[in-house]
Design an enzyme around this catalytic site. Structure first.
Site, PDB file in Angstrom:
ATOM      1  N   CYS A 148      13.563  10.718   6.570  1.00 55.13           N
ATOM      2  CA  CYS A 148      13.545  10.254   7.961  1.00 55.13           C
ATOM      3  C   CYS A 148      14.907  10.434   8.630  1.00 55.13           C
ATOM      4  O   CYS A 148      14.986  10.690   9.819  1.00 55.13           O
ATOM      5  CB  CYS A 148      13.104   8.800   8.023  1.00 55.13           C
ATOM      6  SG  CYS A 148      14.017   7.743   6.907  1.00 55.13           S
ATOM      7  N   LYS A 195       0.841  -1.201   0.000  1.00 50.19           N
ATOM      8  CA  LYS A 195       0.000   0.000   0.000  1.00 50.19           C
ATOM      9  C   LYS A 195       0.868   1.239   0.000  1.00 50.19           C
ATOM     10  O   LYS A 195       1.546   1.539   0.990  1.00 50.19           O
ATOM     11  CB  LYS A 195      -0.928   0.050   1.220  1.00 50.19           C
ATOM     12  CG  LYS A 195      -2.020   1.097   1.004  1.00 50.19           C
ATOM     13  CD  LYS A 195      -2.616   1.671   2.274  1.00 50.19           C
ATOM     14  CE  LYS A 195      -1.864   2.848   2.818  1.00 50.19           C
ATOM     15  NZ  LYS A 195      -1.904   4.069   1.995  1.00 50.19           N
ATOM     16  N   GLU A 254      10.359  15.741  14.989  1.00 49.33           N
ATOM     17  CA  GLU A 254      10.635  15.706  13.553  1.00 49.33           C
ATOM     18  C   GLU A 254       9.766  16.748  12.851  1.00 49.33           C
ATOM     19  O   GLU A 254       8.547  16.768  13.032  1.00 49.33           O
ATOM     20  CB  GLU A 254      10.275  14.307  13.048  1.00 49.33           C
ATOM     21  CG  GLU A 254      10.671  14.040  11.629  1.00 49.33           C
ATOM     22  CD  GLU A 254      10.489  12.563  11.270  1.00 49.33           C
ATOM     23  OE1 GLU A 254       9.423  12.010  11.575  1.00 49.33           O
ATOM     24  OE2 GLU A 254      11.426  11.983  10.696  1.00 49.33           O
ATOM     25  N   GLU A 261      10.266   1.298  10.293  1.00 49.67           N
ATOM     26  CA  GLU A 261      11.263   2.342  10.079  1.00 49.67           C
ATOM     27  C   GLU A 261      10.535   3.651  10.269  1.00 49.67           C
ATOM     28  O   GLU A 261       9.697   4.031   9.455  1.00 49.67           O
ATOM     29  CB  GLU A 261      11.858   2.204   8.668  1.00 49.67           C
ATOM     30  CG  GLU A 261      13.234   2.775   8.558  1.00 49.67           C
ATOM     31  CD  GLU A 261      13.211   4.250   8.221  1.00 49.67           C
ATOM     32  OE1 GLU A 261      13.006   5.054   9.170  1.00 49.67           O
ATOM     33  OE2 GLU A 261      13.395   4.582   7.060  1.00 49.67           O
TER      34      GLU A 261
HETATM   35  P1  TAP Z   1       2.009   8.136   8.120  1.00 47.51           P
HETATM   36  O1  TAP Z   1       0.627   8.543   8.453  1.00 47.51           O
HETATM   37  O2  TAP Z   1       2.758   7.321   9.071  1.00 47.51           O
HETATM   38  O3  TAP Z   1       1.910   7.391   6.714  1.00 47.51           O
HETATM   39  C1  TAP Z   1       2.748   6.341   6.298  1.00 47.51           C
HETATM   40  C2  TAP Z   1       1.914   5.247   5.638  1.00 47.51           C
HETATM   41  O4  TAP Z   1       1.034   4.663   6.601  1.00 47.51           O
HETATM   42  C3  TAP Z   1       1.022   5.756   4.525  1.00 47.51           C
HETATM   43  O5  TAP Z   1       0.910   4.787   3.504  1.00 47.51           O
HETATM   44  C4  TAP Z   1      -0.302   5.908   5.238  1.00 47.51           C
HETATM   45  O6  TAP Z   1      -1.408   5.919   4.371  1.00 47.51           O
HETATM   46  C5  TAP Z   1      -0.294   4.695   6.117  1.00 47.51           C
HETATM   47  N1  TAP Z   1      -1.228   4.731   7.234  1.00 47.51           N
HETATM   48  C6  TAP Z   1      -1.749   5.809   7.870  1.00 47.51           C
HETATM   49  N2  TAP Z   1      -2.606   5.398   8.839  1.00 47.51           N
HETATM   50  C7  TAP Z   1      -2.617   4.052   8.828  1.00 47.51           C
HETATM   51  C8  TAP Z   1      -3.284   3.058   9.587  1.00 47.51           C
HETATM   52  N3  TAP Z   1      -4.144   3.367  10.557  1.00 47.51           N
HETATM   53  N4  TAP Z   1      -3.069   1.760   9.311  1.00 47.51           N
HETATM   54  C9  TAP Z   1      -2.196   1.413   8.334  1.00 47.51           C
HETATM   55  N5  TAP Z   1      -1.541   2.310   7.557  1.00 47.51           N
HETATM   56  C10 TAP Z   1      -1.735   3.613   7.815  1.00 47.51           C
HETATM   57  O7  TAP Z   1       2.836   9.382   7.775  1.00 47.51           O
HETATM   58  P2  TAP Z   1       2.288  10.731   7.072  1.00 47.51           P
HETATM   59  O8  TAP Z   1       0.954  11.108   7.593  1.00 47.51           O
HETATM   60  O9  TAP Z   1       2.372  10.538   5.637  1.00 47.51           O
HETATM   61  O10 TAP Z   1       3.329  11.755   7.563  1.00 47.51           O
HETATM   62  C11 TAP Z   1       3.226  12.253   8.883  1.00 47.51           C
HETATM   63  C12 TAP Z   1       4.583  12.427   9.478  1.00 47.51           C
HETATM   64  O11 TAP Z   1       5.239  11.162   9.522  1.00 47.51           O
HETATM   65  C13 TAP Z   1       5.520  13.308   8.683  1.00 47.51           C
HETATM   66  O12 TAP Z   1       5.321  14.641   8.933  1.00 47.51           O
HETATM   67  C14 TAP Z   1       6.846  12.793   9.153  1.00 47.51           C
HETATM   68  O13 TAP Z   1       7.181  13.377  10.374  1.00 47.51           O
HETATM   69  C15 TAP Z   1       6.613  11.326   9.346  1.00 47.51           C
HETATM   70  N6  TAP Z   1       7.045  10.530   8.192  1.00 47.51           N
HETATM   71  C16 TAP Z   1       8.131   9.779   8.359  1.00 47.51           C
HETATM   72  C17 TAP Z   1       8.588   9.042   7.292  1.00 47.51           C
HETATM   73  C18 TAP Z   1       9.787   8.204   7.476  1.00 47.51           C
HETATM   74  S1  TAP Z   1      10.594   7.767   6.181  1.00 47.51           S
HETATM   75  N7  TAP Z   1      10.174   7.795   8.646  1.00 47.51           N
HETATM   76  C19 TAP Z   1       7.959   9.067   6.076  1.00 47.51           C
HETATM   77  C20 TAP Z   1       6.803   9.832   5.935  1.00 47.51           C
HETATM   78  C21 TAP Z   1       6.367  10.568   7.019  1.00 47.51           C
HETATM   79  P3  TAP Z   1      -2.005   7.300   3.762  1.00 47.51           P
HETATM   80  O14 TAP Z   1      -0.949   8.314   3.836  1.00 47.51           O
HETATM   81  O15 TAP Z   1      -2.365   6.907   2.385  1.00 47.51           O
HETATM   82  O16 TAP Z   1      -3.210   7.654   4.578  1.00 47.51           O
END
Ligand code: TAP
Length: 491
Positions: A286, A177, A385, A252
């Protein structure tokens, strides 16, 4: 651009026909619509992956046979490299050269794990020495089963590759996903897998919201392992969901990584790596080294060079030549990063440069690269972060103080140190409580080396041979020699 789910080797709309918009972050235009998977769609995908694993023989193929598919996928990615990189730019916003690099890296990742799949054939059994000569024992590695892979939006194709390539190499099957805001290239990966004849059900891609499609994956009883990259709060949810039926997990998560610069470092080199450590990919990394600690003697000169060079960074649409900083990925991310800068100012931080929407960019999720000073140690700007092009910089006086400040974080993903004194650099590297440590650089990442964090930055390691182990179980097979008697009950 693909718009349907890829399940059991077929393209299909979502079961309720719903879609979501794809927005180009540089223009804010809706450029496409993609199927939003329901829990029912996820169930179909998991069942297809289950059949491919349990019945159709993907894990029964030799490593060499699986490697052929992986190499073909690598070739398929390379054959369309520029086109896929362009999709990444209009979906994620990153400058084209970065996207091009990512796509090449993703292809390299499939090649690398093809090599490791072949090695599984050469060295499948590990004999174990036992103290009782009547027994012989060996350990064998076997694939875990069906993997639910959930990835973020910052490196869409590359994060897919980091999970799909080792999982398939190990003999697992996958339901992937992507993040809703960046789903285009995961669907292209499915199309390439389909083109090279990957058996149906081995890789399934379900696009849609985390709260629906993601949640359905983590709740599904027939998923054996969850592989996740993203935020800490969702990582916690995944761990909790996995606890119910003891799913394997690798997480991660985020970081707030320090970069320690000693007085003996070359100022220009330090500035180059500080910038690479926080402005590459708009700081949405990250492992970004977002906390910079500079020894007192270098601080003033370094800060003024950093501000001077940061102001020169060319901002723009990632498809334009020479652009080094594109828009942030989404409106939501832009709002969050701007809010974090405002909170830092309210807490007493000074904006040395940046901190706002650049002039002339009324449309698009653009933000100036930002350097913050006077950031209080207890403020969120120093501790949490931000996930944007925002660096906080402060001084330290001694090596001990640098290590203490560097390690004073709930995260432990990465850390960097810069010094011409190799012994000191090695000492500091050893003292960092982080899973990834760079000496005299920040961010270069190699498929061959382990990737993952200490503390709240995650569990498990991706990449290298450690990445393959993520998708393997270890089985012991112990044999009692024919003709021997045990003689406990029956003498
Ligand atoms: P997350 O919400 O953690 O999203 C990462 C993945 O998890 C996406 O595919 C998301 O789907 C999915 N997801 C969200 N809720 C879920 C649930 N209840 N069950 C299963 N999967 C779920 O991150 P974000 O909202 O994109 O970003 C928020 C913050 O996370 C950023 O500001 C940053 O601080 C951090 N972040 C960290 C990383 C790394 S590499 N460590 C990468 C991205 C973001 P959808 O997005 O499609 O809803």
């Amino acid at each position: 651009m693909r718009s349907e789910l890829y399940i059991d080797g077929k393209w299909r709309p979502s079961s309720d026909g719903r879609t979501f918009d794809v927005v180009n972050p540089a223009t804010e235009e809706v450029i496409h619509r993609i199927a939003a998977a329901t829990a029912e769609d996820v169930d179909l995908a998991v069942k297809a992956a289950r059949r491919a694993f349990d019945r159709d023989g993907w894990p029964k193929l030799s490593g060499a046979q699986r490697a052929k598919y992986l190499r073909a996928i690598a070739e398929g990615i390379r054959a369309r490299q520029a086109e896929i990189a362009r999709l990444e730019v209009i979906d994620n916003g990153k400058p084209f050269p970065e996207a091009d690099w990512d796509v090449a890296d993703a292809a390299g990742c499939f090649d690398f794990y093809a090599g490791l799949a072949e090695q599984l054939d050469n060295n499948p059994e590990e004999p174990i020495a036992l103290p009782d000569a009547r027994f012989t024992s060996k350990a064998v590695k076997e694939p875990i089963g069906v993997v639910g892979a959930i990835i973020p939006w910052n490196y869409p194709l590359l994060m897919a590759a980091w999970k799909v390539a080792p999982a398939l190499a190990a003999g697992c099957t996958v339901v992937l996903k992507p993040a809703e805001v960046t789903s285009l290239t995961a669907l292209e990966l499915a199309a390439i897998a389909d083109d090279v004849g990957l058996p149906a059900g081995v890789l399934n891609v379900v696009t849609g919201a985390g709260s629906v499609a993601g949640q359905a994956i983590i709740d599904h009883r027939q998923v054996d392992k969850l592989a996740f990259t993203g935020s800490g709060p969702v990582g916690s949810k995944i761990m909790a969901a996995a606890a119910r039926d003891i799913k394997r997990i690798s997480l991660e998560l985020g970081g707030k990584s320090p970069f320690v610069v000693f007085d003996d470092a070359d100022i220009d080199e330090a500035v180059e790596w500080i910038m690479f450590g926080i402005f590459w990919n708009q700081g949405q990394v990250c492992s970004a080294t977002s906390r910079v600690l500079v020894q007192e003697g270098n601080y003033d000169r370094l800060l003024s060079r950093l501000v001077e060079e940061t102001k020169k960074i060319r901002i723009g649409n990632g498809l334009e030549d020479g652009v080094l900083l594109g828009p942030l990925v989404s409106k939501r991310q832009h709002q969050q990063v701007v809010a974090a800068i405002e909170a830092a100012k309210a807490a007493g931080a000074t904006v040395a440069c940046g901190g706002k929407r650049p002039e002339g960019f009324e449309t698009g999720y653009y933000l100036e690269p930002t350097v913050l000073t006077d950031v209080p140690l207890e403020s969120d700007a120093w501790r949490e972060e931000i996930f944007g092009p925002v660096v906080s910089i402060r001084t330290f006086s001694t090596e001990e103080e640098a290590i203490e400040l560097a390690n004073d974080s709930r995260f432990g993903l990465a850390a960097a140190v810069m010094s011409r004194d190799d012994r000191r650099a090695e000492r500091v590297a050893a003292a960092f409580r982080a899973g990834i440590v760079w000496i005299n650089c920040s961010q270069p990442t190699f498929t061959e080396a382990p990737w993952g964090g200490y503390k709240e930055s995650g569990i498990g390691r991706e990449l290298g041979r450690w990445g393959l182990d993520n998708y393997l179980e270890t089985k012991q097979i112990t044999r009692f020699a024919t003709g021997e008697k045990w003689g406990w009950y029956i003498k």
